[in-house]
Design a protein around this motif. Structure first.
Motif, PDB file in Angstrom:
ATOM      1  N   ALA A 194      20.168  36.647  97.299  1.00  0.00           N
ATOM      2  CA  ALA A 194      19.215  35.543  97.246  1.00  0.00           C
ATOM      3  C   ALA A 194      19.869  34.246  97.684  1.00  0.00           C
ATOM      4  N   GLY A 195      21.184  34.149  97.504  1.00  0.00           N
ATOM      5  CA  GLY A 195      21.830  32.903  97.881  1.00  0.00           C
ATOM      6  C   GLY A 195      23.335  32.960  97.728  1.00  0.00           C
ATOM      7  N   ARG A 245      33.473  29.359  89.368  1.00  0.00           N
ATOM      8  CA  ARG A 245      33.000  29.268  87.979  1.00  0.00           C
ATOM      9  C   ARG A 245      31.480  29.272  87.900  1.00  0.00           C
ATOM     10  N   VAL A 246      30.829  28.566  88.829  1.00  0.00           N
ATOM     11  CA  VAL A 246      29.371  28.511  88.800  1.00  0.00           C
ATOM     12  C   VAL A 246      28.778  29.896  89.007  1.00  0.00           C
ATOM     13  N   VAL A 247      29.296  30.639  89.988  1.00  0.00           N
ATOM     14  CA  VAL A 247      28.755  31.976  90.249  1.00  0.00           C
ATOM     15  C   VAL A 247      29.060  32.914  89.087  1.00  0.00           C
ATOM     16  N   ALA A 248      30.253  32.816  88.532  1.00  0.00           N
ATOM     17  CA  ALA A 248      30.575  33.644  87.361  1.00  0.00           C
ATOM     18  C   ALA A 248      29.596  33.366  86.221  1.00  0.00           C
ATOM     19  N   ALA A 249      29.238  32.103  86.041  1.00  0.00           N
ATOM     20  CA  ALA A 249      28.289  31.739  84.982  1.00  0.00           C
ATOM     21  C   ALA A 249      26.893  32.271  85.279  1.00  0.00           C
ATOM     22  N   THR A 250      26.480  32.277  86.569  1.00  0.00           N
ATOM     23  CA  THR A 250      25.156  32.826  86.896  1.00  0.00           C
ATOM     24  C   THR A 250      25.121  34.329  86.641  1.00  0.00           C
ATOM     25  N   ILE A 297      23.680  36.523  93.604  1.00  0.00           N
ATOM     26  CA  ILE A 297      24.332  35.279  94.018  1.00  0.00           C
ATOM     27  C   ILE A 297      25.824  35.555  94.144  1.00  0.00           C
ATOM     28  N   LEU A 298      26.418  35.096  95.230  1.00  0.00           N
ATOM     29  CA  LEU A 298      27.848  35.291  95.433  1.00  0.00           C
ATOM     30  C   LEU A 298      28.513  33.976  95.821  1.00  0.00           C
TER      31      LEU A 298
END
Length: 848
Positions: free
Chosen positions: A357-358, A297-302, A332-333
């Motif tokens: 990048a991360g 969820r965090v990566v999808a939001a980024t 980001i992945l």
């Protein structure tokens, strides 16, 4: 250690822009390297090669370790991340292989990614000497594996494939010569062998030793409390440990920053911070989240934040897109266990070569996979343990100074100075767990069936509980009936015990996820599927959302299709059935309340889900008319837990239980995902007759690891920690008053001996105990465990059968009695004479 803010100056503006408040920071000083000469006990060709590569010598602990290995000692390297542990076991392997042309080396890595990461390093060491190297993990075709063993003198394997394939074929003519040639076993990242995985691993290592020639052991880890004691429990061997005091490697300084976000803004702040870090030139980061769903969820939001895409509030499913590549997804992945090997390797490669990048990862990247230099580590949750914190901290700053940011919104970390001074928690193995024992006994019996060895005289089994040897012997030469609670495992094992009982998920079923085109999208255990991929769920894979459109329990298949960026949350029902009659392990009580550690059954069911589309929430309930599913899915298992009852309503609320569970995990270093909360109910309760219901925190592993035993023993201390957490969060006076009142009630309890068992007596062999007609029970069907009503029972030439009420009106099922379990304290039992058909004496179920 010094308190400072200087080390965070490049990151400070990003923290401020993201909305974080810096609570405190501290810097761990660096360490200069110390060197020692290369031991001359090694083969002269190895010495020459090492001198050419390291003209000023080895790190002092590397030289000391190689000297110990040359002296035929088993060793454990318990030094820091990036301290050169790999060089030790590669040089030791080369020394052995040059001295003994018939020897072979097995190196076990707990993750496929680690094997791929280490292959090039192994080649650099072995290729100049013409020594064959091979690897086998789940991605290598079975038809090629025997040839790899024959042509390679060093073979890198995962424990999973070694257990499921190599040990399953230990008696094959193509495999036996390899096993008999093994002279060195390398056990990398030994700290991960904890809990269920570690317990299975302890049995596996003894089984492996039983089918090989004697071998030497080299283990490595960066974070184990009491490594010598743990390695002895894990392997049955006494090892020489080289720990932090002997570490001669260099280490740059690291700055740790503790921050918090405004109330209810944590998710938005962390997304903003990660997007900011991804825009820094020449800097790379690694962020850790404590759940798979959170990472996705965090990566999808980024991705949406970078692309300025709004949340989806409406719209239907989307067409299946072409396979996404890491390069197409963004800077980001996500990274977690369960990804396909090709996706996992591409993600690692993209980070190493600078395309990313991360990464945002679960604990999967706590291990020493080489992902290059990391400048910043971000902990998106308070770390679950000191062990985990140190592993994550060690991923940054291998060659230059680094920063670690810890998001501690709830204040559970406490003072940073005090936290950094804590010792690493012990690693737990549960060798007495009878379910894990029996699963491994079934495997051991198959492995030893052609060897002619007697389990009772096998040296590698001597350090295991005697009950394991008895189980193996009974499988090889049956003299006793298999216990009723173990019989379902026996049935599963008929299809191949090694395949049916994987090392990592104990006795849980695994599911394979595929899209509508048949493309594989990883694997899930049953418990993960109930959280992430139940029917109708939006399941994320590499930050892309997929709707679950098919869930087939009996074949272990989950079918998905691409959808929009919505989120779903399962609605669950958890009911606990304690075995208060004869199953109490620890009891404290007063005239009005009690706390008891007790054997129990747990029924966990997903009955629907809540879907969120932007700001809109919709509830879906399984049943007639549901577009997603017609009946609940779930699991039913045996475990242990701590039940309590007090007359005050708040003391037996799930909100109070959640506070206790959180404090227990913080206080004792237990993963929250390994525990569960449920309401218990019973018709009979010898602990306190009036208490027919209450609350329970239970061990979420089938068969129990007794993780909650420490709660029964230290309940007051755990509640004190809950009070401290509430005070740190500045919670209301009412909450603090309830916690303190609960603590007072606990203080009124006194320890008592558990009540004796009151299982129905059996007058002779013609009488059997059965579930009475009209009673609820659990049927282990091909589509998973389901709750049923017993209509009757009968004895037939095929054995005892139950007649069950079918969901279809007017129809009945006839099923084998072994497939039906009573509900502790709920189902009435009766005695049934298989010769005359008589029934007598009903009572409540005391055991499954």
């Amino acid at each position: 250690m010094a308190t400072t803010t200087a080390g965070i100056s490049p990151i400070q503006p990003l923290l401020h822009e993201a909305g974080f408040e810096v609570m405190e920071s501290a810097t761990l000083p660096g360490r200069t390297a110390s060197y020692a000469p290369i031991p001359d006990a090694l083969d002269s060709r190895v010495v020459a090669s090492l001198k050419a590569a390291f003209p000023i010598g080895l790190y002092s602990h590397q030289a000391q370790a190689l000297q110990a290995v040359a002296g035929r000692k088993d060793i454990c390297l318990a030094t820091a991340t990036a301290s050169g542990k790999s060089l030790v076991f590669m040089a030791a392997s080369l020394d052995l292989l040059l001295k003994n042309p018939f020897a072979k080396v097995v190196a076990l890595y707990p993750a496929k990614a680690l094997i791929q990461d280490q292959l090039e390093k192994w080649h650099r060491v072995l290729d100049p000497f013409g020594i064959g190297l091979g690897f086998i993990d789940g991605s290598v075709p079975v038809a090629q594996r025997a040839q790899i063993l024959a042509s390679s003198r060093v073979v890198l394997l995962t424990p999973d494939v070694t257990h499921a394939w190599l040990m399953n074929h230990a008696n094959d003519r193509a495999i036996r010569p390899f096993l008999r040639s093994v002279r060195l076993l390398i056990l990398d990242e030994a700290h991960v062998y904890d809990g269920v995985f570690g317990t299975n691993m302890a049995y596996f290592l003894r089984r492996f030793a039983a089918v090989t020639a004697p071998f030497q052991l080299i283990a490595s880890t960066a974070t184990i409390g009491n490594p010598a004691g743990f390695l002895e429990q894990l392997t049955g061997r006494q090892v020489s440990v080289l720990g932090p005091d002997q570490d001669g490697s260099s280490s740059p300084e690291k700055t740790i920053v503790r921050v918090r976000a405004p109330h209810k803004k944590s998710f938005e702040c962390m997304v903003e911070l990660l997007v900011g870090l991804s825009r820094l030139d020449g800097s790379r980061f690694l962020a850790f989240g404590d759940s798979r769903k959170m990472v996705e969820r965090v990566v999808a939001a980024t991705l949406r934040a970078r692309n300025t895409q709004p949340e989806d509030d409406a719209g239907g499913e989307v067409e299946e897109a072409d396979a996404d590549t890491p390069e197409a997804l963004g800077r980001i992945l996500p990274y977690r266990a369960g990804y396909e090997a090709v996706d996992r390797r591409q993600i690692q490669r993209s980070l190493s070569d600078g395309a990313l990048a991360g990464l945002v990862s679960t604990s999967a990247l706590e291990m020493g996979i080489d992902i290059g230099e990391i400048d910043t580590v971000v902990l998106l949750n308070t770390p679950p343990s000191v062990k985990s914190f140190r592993q994550r901290l060690g991923r940054a700053g291998r060659r230059r100074a680094a920063v670690c940011i810890v998001l501690d919104d709830e204040g559970t970390m406490g003072s940073l100075t005090d936290y950094l001074a804590r010792t690493v928690e012990p690693s737990w193995l549960y060798l007495d767990n009878r379910y894990i024992q029996y699963a491994n006994a079934l495997c051991a019996a198959a492995e030893m069936s052609a060897s002619g060895k007697a389990p009772s005289t096998e040296p590698s089994f001597a350090s295991l509980p005697p009950s394991f040897v008895q189980l193996v012997e009974n499988e090889l030469n049956p003299t006793d009936v298999v216990a009723s609670d173990l019989y379902p495992l026996k049935q599963r094992g008929q299809g191949g015990a090694h395949r049916e009982f994987p090392l990592r998920s104990a006795t849980e079923q695994d599911f394979r996820v595929t899209d509508v085109r048949g493309n594989p999208l990883g694997t899930l255990s049953m418990s993960q599927a109930l959280r992430e991929a139940y029917p109708g769920a939006v399941h994320y894979y590499m930050a892309r959302p997929y709707r679950v459109i098919g869930f087939v329990y009996r074949t272990g298949e989950i079918k998905v299709m691409r959808c929009r960026h919505w989120t779903t949350r399962p609605q669950t029902q958890t009911v606990v059935f304690p075995r208060f009659q004869g199953g109490i392990l620890n009891l404290q009580k007063s005239d009005t309340g009690f706390v008891a550690e007790v054997e129990l059954q747990v029924s966990e069911r997903v009955v629907g889900f809540v879907e969120q589309r932007g700001s809109t929430k919709t509830e879906h309930v399984y049943g007639p008319g549901s577009e997603h599913y017609q009946k609940p899915i779930g699991r039913f298992f045996q475990t242990t837990g701590v039940c309590w009852y007090f007359p005050d309503r708040f003391a037996v609320s799930e909100a109070m239980a959640a506070r206790v569970l959180e404090a227990l995990c913080v206080e004792c270093g237990i993963q929250c995902r390994d525990l569960g909360i449920g309401v218990f109910r019973t018709n009979t309760n010898p602990a306190l007759p009036d208490a027919t219901g209450g609350i329970c925190i239970y061990d979420a592993t089938n068969g129990s690891l007794r993780l909650t035993q420490i709660l029964a023993e230290r309940f007051s201390g755990v509640l004190d920690r809950a009070v401290s957490i509430a005070e740190e969060r500045q919670e209301s006076d009412a909450v603090l008053a309830e916690l303190r009142s609960f603590g007072w009630m606990l203080g009124t309890l006194t320890a008592e001996a558990p009540a004796a068992s009151s299982v129905l007596p059996q007058s002779n062999s013609d009488w059997v105990t059965v579930i009475a007609s009209g009673q609820r029970a659990i049927y282990a069907s091909q589509d998973g465990p389901i709750e049923v009503t017993v209509a009757g029972y009968r004895y037939t030439p095929q054995g005892l059968l139950y007649e069950l009420v079918s969901p279809r009106p007017g129809s009945r099922w006839l099923v084998a009695a072994d497939a039906v379990s009573s509900l502790n304290g709920d189902s009435l039992l009766t005695q049934y004479n298989v010769m005359t058909g008589e029934s007598k004496v009903e009572t409540n179920a005391a055991a499954a």
